[in-house]
Design a protein around this motif. Structure first.
Motif, PDB file in Angstrom:
ATOM      1  N   ILE A   6       0.968  -0.622   0.319  1.00 38.13           N
ATOM      2  CA  ILE A   6       0.002   0.077   0.301  1.00 38.13           C
ATOM      3  C   ILE A   6       1.219   1.321   0.206  1.00 38.13           C
ATOM      4  O   ILE A   6       1.977   1.221   1.102  1.00 38.13           O
ATOM      5  CB  ILE A   6      -0.558   0.171   1.228  1.00 38.13           C
ATOM      6  CG1 ILE A   6      -1.725  -1.268   1.356  1.00 38.13           C
ATOM      7  CG2 ILE A   6      -1.963   1.441   0.737  1.00 38.13           C
ATOM      8  CD1 ILE A   6      -1.555  -2.196   2.432  1.00 38.13           C
ATOM      9  N   TYR A   7       0.648   2.371  -1.188  1.00 41.62           N
ATOM     10  CA  TYR A   7       1.281   3.051  -1.583  1.00 41.62           C
ATOM     11  C   TYR A   7       1.076   4.536  -1.238  1.00 41.62           C
ATOM     12  O   TYR A   7      -1.157   4.617  -1.236  1.00 41.62           O
ATOM     13  CB  TYR A   7       1.618   3.585  -2.521  1.00 41.62           C
ATOM     14  CG  TYR A   7       3.155   2.438  -3.191  1.00 41.62           C
ATOM     15  CD1 TYR A   7       4.137   1.984  -2.139  1.00 41.62           C
ATOM     16  CD2 TYR A   7       2.291   1.218  -3.329  1.00 41.62           C
ATOM     17  CE1 TYR A   7       5.044   1.077  -2.602  1.00 41.62           C
ATOM     18  CE2 TYR A   7       3.470  -0.089  -3.706  1.00 41.62           C
ATOM     19  CZ  TYR A   7       4.414   0.068  -3.779  1.00 41.62           C
ATOM     20  OH  TYR A   7       6.022  -0.911  -3.682  1.00 41.62           O
ATOM     21  N   GLY A   8       0.814   5.532  -0.571  1.00 44.30           N
ATOM     22  CA  GLY A   8       0.460   6.671   0.171  1.00 44.30           C
ATOM     23  C   GLY A   8       1.286   7.788   0.573  1.00 44.30           C
ATOM     24  O   GLY A   8       2.368   7.096   0.646  1.00 44.30           O
ATOM     25  N   ARG A  10       2.477   9.928   3.026  1.00 43.76           N
ATOM     26  CA  ARG A  10       3.097  10.203   4.815  1.00 43.76           C
ATOM     27  C   ARG A  10       2.098  11.056   5.531  1.00 43.76           C
ATOM     28  O   ARG A  10       1.084   9.611   6.330  1.00 43.76           O
ATOM     29  CB  ARG A  10       4.077  10.028   4.881  1.00 43.76           C
ATOM     30  CG  ARG A  10       4.906   9.883   6.854  1.00 43.76           C
ATOM     31  CD  ARG A  10       6.274  10.650   6.997  1.00 43.76           C
ATOM     32  NE  ARG A  10       6.709  10.294   5.879  1.00 43.76           N
ATOM     33  CZ  ARG A  10       7.322   9.253   5.233  1.00 43.76           C
ATOM     34  NH1 ARG A  10       7.631   7.555   6.473  1.00 43.76           N
ATOM     35  NH2 ARG A  10       8.501   8.605   4.572  1.00 43.76           N
ATOM     36  N   ARG A  12      -1.226  11.172   5.062  1.00 43.84           N
ATOM     37  CA  ARG A  12      -2.606  10.198   4.628  1.00 43.84           C
ATOM     38  C   ARG A  12      -2.544   9.076   5.213  1.00 43.84           C
ATOM     39  O   ARG A  12      -3.723   8.958   5.988  1.00 43.84           O
ATOM     40  CB  ARG A  12      -2.674  11.353   3.011  1.00 43.84           C
ATOM     41  CG  ARG A  12      -3.049  12.291   3.099  1.00 43.84           C
ATOM     42  CD  ARG A  12      -4.633  12.742   4.235  1.00 43.84           C
ATOM     43  NE  ARG A  12      -4.547  14.198   3.847  1.00 43.84           N
ATOM     44  CZ  ARG A  12      -5.919  14.721   4.403  1.00 43.84           C
ATOM     45  NH1 ARG A  12      -6.535  14.401   4.800  1.00 43.84           N
ATOM     46  NH2 ARG A  12      -6.290  16.374   3.723  1.00 43.84           N
ATOM     47  N   LEU A  13      -1.363   8.466   4.848  1.00 42.54           N
ATOM     48  CA  LEU A  13      -0.812   6.974   5.080  1.00 42.54           C
ATOM     49  C   LEU A  13      -0.543   6.479   6.394  1.00 42.54           C
ATOM     50  O   LEU A  13      -1.736   5.493   7.183  1.00 42.54           O
ATOM     51  CB  LEU A  13      -0.621   6.496   4.452  1.00 42.54           C
ATOM     52  CG  LEU A  13      -0.697   5.193   4.038  1.00 42.54           C
ATOM     53  CD1 LEU A  13      -1.515   4.441   3.119  1.00 42.54           C
ATOM     54  CD2 LEU A  13       0.543   4.330   3.058  1.00 42.54           C
ATOM     55  N   ASN A  14      -0.428   7.303   7.182  1.00 45.78           N
ATOM     56  CA  ASN A  14       0.331   7.246   9.020  1.00 45.78           C
ATOM     57  C   ASN A  14      -1.375   6.958   9.729  1.00 45.78           C
ATOM     58  O   ASN A  14      -1.436   5.761  10.494  1.00 45.78           O
ATOM     59  CB  ASN A  14       1.419   8.178   9.141  1.00 45.78           C
ATOM     60  CG  ASN A  14       2.519   7.440   8.608  1.00 45.78           C
ATOM     61  OD1 ASN A  14       2.889   6.238   8.771  1.00 45.78           O
ATOM     62  ND2 ASN A  14       3.775   7.899   8.621  1.00 45.78           N
ATOM     63  N   LYS A  17      -3.459   3.939   8.496  1.00 49.19           N
ATOM     64  CA  LYS A  17      -2.808   1.846   8.749  1.00 49.19           C
ATOM     65  C   LYS A  17      -3.873   1.091   8.896  1.00 49.19           C
ATOM     66  O   LYS A  17      -4.014   0.100   8.219  1.00 49.19           O
ATOM     67  CB  LYS A  17      -0.785   1.831   8.597  1.00 49.19           C
ATOM     68  CG  LYS A  17      -0.607   2.912   7.985  1.00 49.19           C
ATOM     69  CD  LYS A  17       0.771   2.484   8.756  1.00 49.19           C
ATOM     70  CE  LYS A  17       2.129   3.725   7.950  1.00 49.19           C
ATOM     71  NZ  LYS A  17       3.270   2.732   8.992  1.00 49.19           N
ATOM     72  N   PHE A  43       3.351  -1.343   3.947  1.00 48.98           N
ATOM     73  CA  PHE A  43       3.188   0.083   4.202  1.00 48.98           C
ATOM     74  C   PHE A  43       4.209   0.355   3.852  1.00 48.98           C
ATOM     75  O   PHE A  43       5.022   0.663   4.221  1.00 48.98           O
ATOM     76  CB  PHE A  43       1.583   0.852   5.404  1.00 48.98           C
ATOM     77  CG  PHE A  43       0.745   0.429   5.181  1.00 48.98           C
ATOM     78  CD1 PHE A  43      -0.402   1.061   4.719  1.00 48.98           C
ATOM     79  CD2 PHE A  43       0.568  -0.900   6.125  1.00 48.98           C
ATOM     80  CE1 PHE A  43      -1.112   0.592   4.773  1.00 48.98           C
ATOM     81  CE2 PHE A  43      -1.268  -1.124   6.285  1.00 48.98           C
ATOM     82  CZ  PHE A  43      -2.192  -0.544   5.748  1.00 48.98           C
ATOM     83  N   PRO A  45       4.808   4.519   2.940  1.00 45.76           N
ATOM     84  CA  PRO A  45       4.649   6.334   3.523  1.00 45.76           C
ATOM     85  C   PRO A  45       5.206   7.101   2.939  1.00 45.76           C
ATOM     86  O   PRO A  45       6.327   6.407   2.935  1.00 45.76           O
ATOM     87  CB  PRO A  45       4.312   6.223   4.775  1.00 45.76           C
ATOM     88  CG  PRO A  45       4.762   4.822   5.920  1.00 45.76           C
ATOM     89  CD  PRO A  45       5.141   4.001   4.930  1.00 45.76           C
ATOM     90  N   ARG A  60      -4.920  12.357  -0.796  1.00 48.90           N
ATOM     91  CA  ARG A  60      -5.177  11.120  -0.525  1.00 48.90           C
ATOM     92  C   ARG A  60      -5.441   9.922  -1.351  1.00 48.90           C
ATOM     93  O   ARG A  60      -5.785   8.573  -1.047  1.00 48.90           O
ATOM     94  CB  ARG A  60      -6.689  10.903  -0.329  1.00 48.90           C
ATOM     95  CG  ARG A  60      -6.862  12.383   1.707  1.00 48.90           C
ATOM     96  CD  ARG A  60      -8.620  11.636   1.692  1.00 48.90           C
ATOM     97  NE  ARG A  60      -8.968  12.531   3.073  1.00 48.90           N
ATOM     98  CZ  ARG A  60      -8.342  12.401   3.995  1.00 48.90           C
ATOM     99  NH1 ARG A  60      -8.025  11.739   4.296  1.00 48.90           N
ATOM    100  NH2 ARG A  60      -8.676  12.992   5.495  1.00 48.90           N
ATOM    101  N   THR A  62      -3.999   6.532  -3.595  1.00 53.38           N
ATOM    102  CA  THR A  62      -3.491   5.620  -2.610  1.00 53.38           C
ATOM    103  C   THR A  62      -3.295   4.453  -4.002  1.00 53.38           C
ATOM    104  O   THR A  62      -4.557   4.318  -4.637  1.00 53.38           O
ATOM    105  CB  THR A  62      -4.135   4.888  -1.279  1.00 53.38           C
ATOM    106  OG1 THR A  62      -4.620   5.919  -0.124  1.00 53.38           O
ATOM    107  CG2 THR A  62      -3.602   3.832  -1.208  1.00 53.38           C
TER     108      THR A  62
END
Length: 128
Positions: A6-8, A10, A12-14, A17, A43, A45, A60, A62
């Motif tokens: 999963i990429y996004g 940092r 927004r993703l952290n 998770k 993940f 990020p 956002r 992803t």
């Protein structure tokens, strides 16, 4: 066997998770009839300087990549995609901001628990 990346961005993703992992796993279990104890998510990020995304997307944006042993039907894989588009919206990820890719390889190209994948007796079905 399903491995998920999963990429996004940092920031927004952290914060999401754990919830995103739960949603992805619920979709994999429902669509692929996958066991609940077989979660393998990684993940990635990224800083904004390391993540360029297409016009028309937000911060956002992803990307989810699935690596899996081949054998699932086209309809099963489409169901996985549909479920994810539906379920991630509770996290504020719109359908416009989510992209997925499924990579499939033969069982003999996998290695786990000391053997090539085609020499294992799995406790779940691949052909769904």
């Amino acid at each position: 066997m399903v491995q998920t990346k999963i990429y996004g961005l940092r920031e927004r993703l952290n914060p999401i998770k754990s919830q995103l992992s739960d949603i992805i796993h619920s979709c994999v279990m429902d669509a692929l009839q996958y066991p609940s104890d077989k979660r393998a998510h990684r993940f990635f990020p990224l800083d904004a300087s390391d993540f360029f995304y297409p016009a028309g997307r937000t911060d956002r944006y992803t990307i989810i990549e699935f690596s899996m042993i081949e054998g699932r039907s086209v309809e099963t894989k489409k169901q996985l995609i549909r479920l994810l588009f539906e379920r991630v919206q509770v996290l504020g990820i719109s359908t416009q901001d989510l992209e997925m890719t499924i990579f499939e390889t033969p069982k003999h190209n996998w290695g786990f628990r000391g053997l090539p994948g085609d020499e294992h007796q799995l406790n779940y079905k691949i052909e769904v």
